[in-house]
Design a protein around this motif. Structure first.
Motif, short mmCIF file in Angstrom:
data_model
loop_
_atom_site.label_atom_id
_atom_site.label_comp_id
_atom_site.label_asym_id
_atom_site.label_seq_id
_atom_site.Cartn_x
_atom_site.Cartn_y
_atom_site.Cartn_z
N MET A 13 0.85 -1.19 0.00
CA MET A 13 0.00 0.00 0.00
C MET A 13 0.88 1.24 0.00
N ASN A 14 0.41 2.28 -0.67
CA ASN A 14 1.11 3.56 -0.67
C ASN A 14 0.59 4.36 0.52
N LEU A 40 -10.19 -14.55 5.10
CA LEU A 40 -11.17 -13.48 5.29
C LEU A 40 -12.46 -13.88 4.59
N SER A 41 -13.58 -13.43 5.12
CA SER A 41 -14.87 -13.73 4.49
C SER A 41 -15.00 -12.95 3.19
N GLU A 42 -15.95 -13.35 2.38
CA GLU A 42 -16.21 -12.63 1.13
C GLU A 42 -16.61 -11.18 1.40
N LYS A 43 -17.39 -10.98 2.44
CA LYS A 43 -17.81 -9.63 2.81
C LYS A 43 -16.60 -8.78 3.22
N GLU A 44 -15.68 -9.36 3.98
CA GLU A 44 -14.46 -8.64 4.39
C GLU A 44 -13.58 -8.33 3.18
N THR A 45 -13.42 -9.30 2.29
CA THR A 45 -12.61 -9.09 1.09
C THR A 45 -13.22 -8.01 0.20
N ASP A 46 -14.53 -8.04 0.03
CA ASP A 46 -15.21 -7.00 -0.77
C ASP A 46 -15.01 -5.62 -0.16
N CYS A 47 -15.14 -5.53 1.16
CA CYS A 47 -14.93 -4.27 1.87
C CYS A 47 -13.50 -3.77 1.66
N LEU A 48 -12.53 -4.66 1.78
CA LEU A 48 -11.13 -4.30 1.59
C LEU A 48 -10.88 -3.82 0.16
N PHE A 51 -12.21 -0.38 -0.28
CA PHE A 51 -11.33 0.52 0.48
C PHE A 51 -10.08 0.85 -0.33
N ILE A 52 -9.42 -0.18 -0.84
CA ILE A 52 -8.21 0.02 -1.63
C ILE A 52 -8.49 0.86 -2.87
N LYS A 53 -9.61 0.62 -3.50
CA LYS A 53 -9.95 1.33 -4.73
C LYS A 53 -10.31 2.80 -4.49
N HIS A 54 -10.98 3.10 -3.38
CA HIS A 54 -11.55 4.44 -3.19
C HIS A 54 -10.87 5.31 -2.14
N ILE A 55 -10.07 4.74 -1.27
CA ILE A 55 -9.51 5.52 -0.16
C ILE A 55 -8.00 5.66 -0.31
#
Length: 140
Positions: A13-14, A40-48, A51-55
């Protein structure tokens, strides 16, 4: 995009303009036995992935700096400038807590330690929106 990530795996991560590795952990798995490297669950992976894409942490430098300096006011330590931020704030993890649906608790956060602040830092987000900065225990 992250696929098939395990609890406590590292991802690149930058952070504050430099490439580094951060550990991703699930708050849900934190207190479970034998789950150190559970998937990690699918829900956790989707959230991550969202996050990586937008934050980008750099978009929140001013908020992090303001919080850090307010905390220093409580203890008498001097203020720092934005150029010093990466030397005083060490983000080493991303914490995920998708099961706590209270809107005041982050579902994902940058997580780390700060010079002169014993309780660490948690930079929280919910639904891809910044919700605030607090101590590490905020997401736990």
């Amino acid at each position: 995009m992250v696929n098939n990530l395990n609890n406590n795996d590292n991802i690149p991560m930058n952070l504050f303009g430099r490439q580094t590795e951060v550990t991703v952990f699930s708050v849900d798995l934190l207190y479970e036995e034998e789950t150190e490297n559970a998937a990690l669950s699918e829900k956790e992976t989707d959230c991550l992935n969202r996050f990586i894409k937008h934050i980008n942490i750099n978009d929140y430098k001013d908020k992090i700096l303001a919080w850090y300096n307010r905390e220093n006011d409580k203890t008498g330590y001097p203020h720092i400038s934005e150029t010093d931020l990466e030397n005083y704030v060490d983000i080493f993890s991303i914490a995920i807590n998708v099961t706590d649906e209270r809107m005041t608790i982050p579902e994902i956060a940058f997580y780390g330690w700060c010079e002169n602040i014993d309780k660490g830092i948690c930079i929280g987000f919910r639904d891809e929106k910044f919700i605030g900065i607090g101590y590490q225990d905020w997401i736990l």
